[in-house]
Design a protein around this motif. Structure first.
Motif, PDB file in Angstrom:
ATOM      1  N   PHE A  53     -76.967  20.087 -33.424  1.00  0.00           N
ATOM      2  CA  PHE A  53     -77.387  21.327 -32.765  1.00  0.00           C
ATOM      3  C   PHE A  53     -78.345  22.109 -33.674  1.00  0.00           C
ATOM      4  N   LEU A  54     -78.025  22.183 -34.966  1.00  0.00           N
ATOM      5  CA  LEU A  54     -78.889  22.913 -35.911  1.00  0.00           C
ATOM      6  C   LEU A  54     -80.273  22.286 -35.931  1.00  0.00           C
ATOM      7  N   ALA A  55     -80.305  20.959 -36.075  1.00  0.00           N
ATOM      8  CA  ALA A  55     -81.597  20.262 -36.171  1.00  0.00           C
ATOM      9  C   ALA A  55     -82.390  20.453 -34.890  1.00  0.00           C
ATOM     10  N   GLU A  56     -81.719  20.365 -33.764  1.00  0.00           N
ATOM     11  CA  GLU A  56     -82.426  20.510 -32.480  1.00  0.00           C
ATOM     12  C   GLU A  56     -82.838  21.960 -32.235  1.00  0.00           C
ATOM     13  N   SER A  57     -82.200  22.892 -32.954  1.00  0.00           N
ATOM     14  CA  SER A  57     -82.578  24.307 -32.828  1.00  0.00           C
ATOM     15  C   SER A  57     -83.723  24.669 -33.760  1.00  0.00           C
ATOM     16  N   GLY A  58     -84.180  23.706 -34.555  1.00  0.00           N
ATOM     17  CA  GLY A  58     -85.339  23.955 -35.410  1.00  0.00           C
ATOM     18  C   GLY A  58     -84.996  24.375 -36.830  1.00  0.00           C
ATOM     19  N   ILE A  59     -83.718  24.304 -37.195  1.00  0.00           N
ATOM     20  CA  ILE A  59     -83.328  24.638 -38.570  1.00  0.00           C
ATOM     21  C   ILE A  59     -83.907  23.590 -39.525  1.00  0.00           C
ATOM     22  N   LYS A  60     -84.490  24.056 -40.625  1.00  0.00           N
ATOM     23  CA  LYS A  60     -85.154  23.139 -41.564  1.00  0.00           C
ATOM     24  C   LYS A  60     -84.419  23.037 -42.897  1.00  0.00           C
ATOM     25  N   GLN A  61     -83.405  23.911 -43.092  1.00  0.00           N
ATOM     26  CA  GLN A  61     -82.718  23.882 -44.379  1.00  0.00           C
ATOM     27  C   GLN A  61     -81.239  24.225 -44.178  1.00  0.00           C
ATOM     28  N   ILE A  62     -80.394  23.438 -44.846  1.00  0.00           N
ATOM     29  CA  ILE A  62     -78.946  23.575 -44.658  1.00  0.00           C
ATOM     30  C   ILE A  62     -78.268  23.653 -46.023  1.00  0.00           C
ATOM     31  N   ILE A  63     -77.388  24.639 -46.167  1.00  0.00           N
ATOM     32  CA  ILE A  63     -76.513  24.689 -47.349  1.00  0.00           C
ATOM     33  C   ILE A  63     -75.122  24.317 -46.843  1.00  0.00           C
ATOM     34  N   ASP A  64     -74.591  23.227 -47.351  1.00  0.00           N
ATOM     35  CA  ASP A  64     -73.325  22.688 -46.855  1.00  0.00           C
ATOM     36  C   ASP A  64     -72.280  22.814 -47.972  1.00  0.00           C
TER      37      ASP A  64
ATOM     38  N   HIS B  75     -76.671  15.400 -44.142  1.00  0.00           N
ATOM     39  CA  HIS B  75     -78.098  15.099 -44.301  1.00  0.00           C
ATOM     40  C   HIS B  75     -78.520  13.928 -43.412  1.00  0.00           C
ATOM     41  N   GLN B  76     -77.595  12.981 -43.201  1.00  0.00           N
ATOM     42  CA  GLN B  76     -77.943  11.813 -42.383  1.00  0.00           C
ATOM     43  C   GLN B  76     -78.152  12.218 -40.924  1.00  0.00           C
ATOM     44  N   VAL B  77     -77.205  13.031 -40.417  1.00  0.00           N
ATOM     45  CA  VAL B  77     -77.316  13.471 -39.023  1.00  0.00           C
ATOM     46  C   VAL B  77     -78.581  14.321 -38.854  1.00  0.00           C
ATOM     47  N   ALA B  78     -78.788  15.254 -39.791  1.00  0.00           N
ATOM     48  CA  ALA B  78     -79.923  16.180 -39.670  1.00  0.00           C
ATOM     49  C   ALA B  78     -81.257  15.445 -39.816  1.00  0.00           C
ATOM     50  N   GLN B  79     -81.358  14.603 -40.861  1.00  0.00           N
ATOM     51  CA  GLN B  79     -82.658  13.981 -41.159  1.00  0.00           C
ATOM     52  C   GLN B  79     -83.003  12.860 -40.186  1.00  0.00           C
ATOM     53  N   GLU B  80     -82.000  12.380 -39.450  1.00  0.00           N
ATOM     54  CA  GLU B  80     -82.312  11.404 -38.403  1.00  0.00           C
ATOM     55  C   GLU B  80     -83.107  12.095 -37.287  1.00  0.00           C
ATOM     56  N   ILE B  81     -82.793  13.373 -37.080  1.00  0.00           N
ATOM     57  CA  ILE B  81     -83.507  14.127 -36.037  1.00  0.00           C
ATOM     58  C   ILE B  81     -84.812  14.684 -36.593  1.00  0.00           C
TER      59      ILE B  81
ATOM     60  N   THR C 147     -79.019   6.022 -53.679  1.00  0.00           N
ATOM     61  CA  THR C 147     -79.344   4.825 -52.896  1.00  0.00           C
ATOM     62  C   THR C 147     -80.284   5.183 -51.756  1.00  0.00           C
ATOM     63  N   GLN C 148     -80.212   6.411 -51.298  1.00  0.00           N
ATOM     64  CA  GLN C 148     -81.077   6.773 -50.174  1.00  0.00           C
ATOM     65  C   GLN C 148     -82.343   7.474 -50.638  1.00  0.00           C
ATOM     66  N   SER C 149     -82.422   7.710 -51.959  1.00  0.00           N
ATOM     67  CA  SER C 149     -83.555   8.400 -52.588  1.00  0.00           C
ATOM     68  C   SER C 149     -84.126   9.525 -51.723  1.00  0.00           C
ATOM     69  N   GLN C 150     -83.247  10.414 -51.339  1.00  0.00           N
ATOM     70  CA  GLN C 150     -83.668  11.545 -50.515  1.00  0.00           C
ATOM     71  C   GLN C 150     -84.062  12.707 -51.416  1.00  0.00           C
ATOM     72  N   GLY C 151     -85.355  12.889 -51.632  1.00  0.00           N
ATOM     73  CA  GLY C 151     -85.800  13.994 -52.464  1.00  0.00           C
ATOM     74  C   GLY C 151     -85.471  15.340 -51.855  1.00  0.00           C
ATOM     75  N   SER C 152     -85.228  15.355 -50.547  1.00  0.00           N
ATOM     76  CA  SER C 152     -85.002  16.624 -49.875  1.00  0.00           C
ATOM     77  C   SER C 152     -83.522  16.966 -49.775  1.00  0.00           C
TER      78      SER C 152
END
Ligand SMILES: C[S@@+](CC[C@H](N)C(=O)[O-])C[C@H]1O[C@@H](n2cnc3c(N)ncnc32)[C@H](O)[C@@H]1O
Length: 281
Positions: A77-88, A100-106, A131-136
């Motif tokens: 829902f956050l990703a589809e609402s246009g949120i670009k940054q998440i503090i979890d 990050h997987q759910v969000a970055q897939e969208i 392993t996923q080398s996610q700089g973000s």
């Protein structure tokens, strides 16, 4: 493998370039949760405490699964609402459907800062990032009870732009904060840093639907773990959203928040949590 009473010894593993020491002889809520979810990153003490909790409150594992599924739907829902940054905050040991997987897939551009105070969570989460080398995506060790330190952490300030909407995820963590640790003040501090358009995602344990003797047994089990369990009522959890407008359907049982399937009575009855998402207008 090592010392008596523990299966692994992480003392020599370095994260953040500091030695990490994990007491595997005392149950830890992160590892108990991992066990409820069917994970393997837990020790004998965690499994014993989790089994005791499942015996006291049959359906605990369904509660955990329903909470985890809520997290996935809320992040979507956050990703589809246009949120670009998440503090979890209260990341938990990585398992299926991490934020990050759910969000970055969208939206691969979404940046995620994971925060947990359990070194074992950090070790696993960092390994996953590598392993996923996610700089973000970054993982830091910090404590929700020190919100100023979280907000000032260099990795938070370098990845999160507080002039743009942020999502703050507090999923299954606030019930580890005692009343005397002032969860309301912690929330005020964190929310004050968020600009308009920010989202707040909370799930929280409740005993509103649980027999008092089951509640007492659960409290006793968690009191012996590294963090006590502080269930709260609907009104108390709602207070954490002060200043935020709840999106439909409000603060509800996790399976009932934007369900992606027909929720069975068994799922609803075994869901001893409240869950909701708020927006700062
Ligand atoms: C039940 S897990 C929830 C994991 C994930 N958010 C989810 O809902 O699937 C709770 C997490 O909160 C972390 N935690 C508990 N108290 C904390 C605190 N004061 N500061 C930071 N993390 C904390 C635990 O280490 C654990 O990883």
């Amino acid at each position: 493998m090592s010392a008596a009473g523990s299966e692994w010894d992480f003392t020599s593993i370095s994260s953040d370039r500091a030695p990490v020491s994990i007491d595997t002889t005392v149950a830890h809520p992160a590892r108990m949760y991992d066990y409820y979810l069917g994970g393997k990153d837990n020790f004998a003490a965690d499994r014993a405490a989790a089994e005791a909790a499942m015996a006291a409150a049959p359906g605990m594992e369904l509660t955990a699964r329903a909470n985890r599924a809520f997290l996935g739907r809320a992040v979507r829902f956050l990703a589809e609402s246009g949120i670009k940054q998440i503090i979890d905050i209260g990341t938990g040991i990585p398992t299926a459907g991490n934020t990050h997987q759910v969000a970055q897939e969208i939206d691969p551009e979404i940046r995620v800062v994971y925060i947990d105070n359990d070194p074992m969570v950090l070790i696993h989460a960092r390994a996953l990032m590598e392993t996923q080398s996610q700089g973000s995506t970054t993982v830091i060790q910090a404590d929700l009870r020190e919100p100023e330190a979280i907000l000032a952490h260099p990795q938070v300030t370098s990845l999160i732009d507080f002039s743009r909407p942020v999502a703050l995820n507090l999923v299954a963590i606030l019930h580890f904060i005692k009343d005397e640790e002032n969860p309301g003040e912690i929330m005020k501090t964190l929310k004050a840093a968020l600009p308009k358009g920010s989202h707040l995602v909370i799930s929280h344990c409740t005993l509103d639907f649980t027999a008092p003797e089951i509640g007492a047994a659960l409290r006793e089990i968690y009191n012996k773990a590294t963090a006590p369990l502080i269930p709260r009522t609907h009104a108390e959890v709602l207070e954490f959203f002060d200043g935020f407008e709840l999106v439909e359907p409000g603060l509800v049982l996790p399976p009932l928040w934007h369900p992606d399937h027909i929720v069975t009575q068994q799922e609803a009855e075994n869901s001893h949590f409240y869950a909701g998402v708020g927006v700062l207008r």
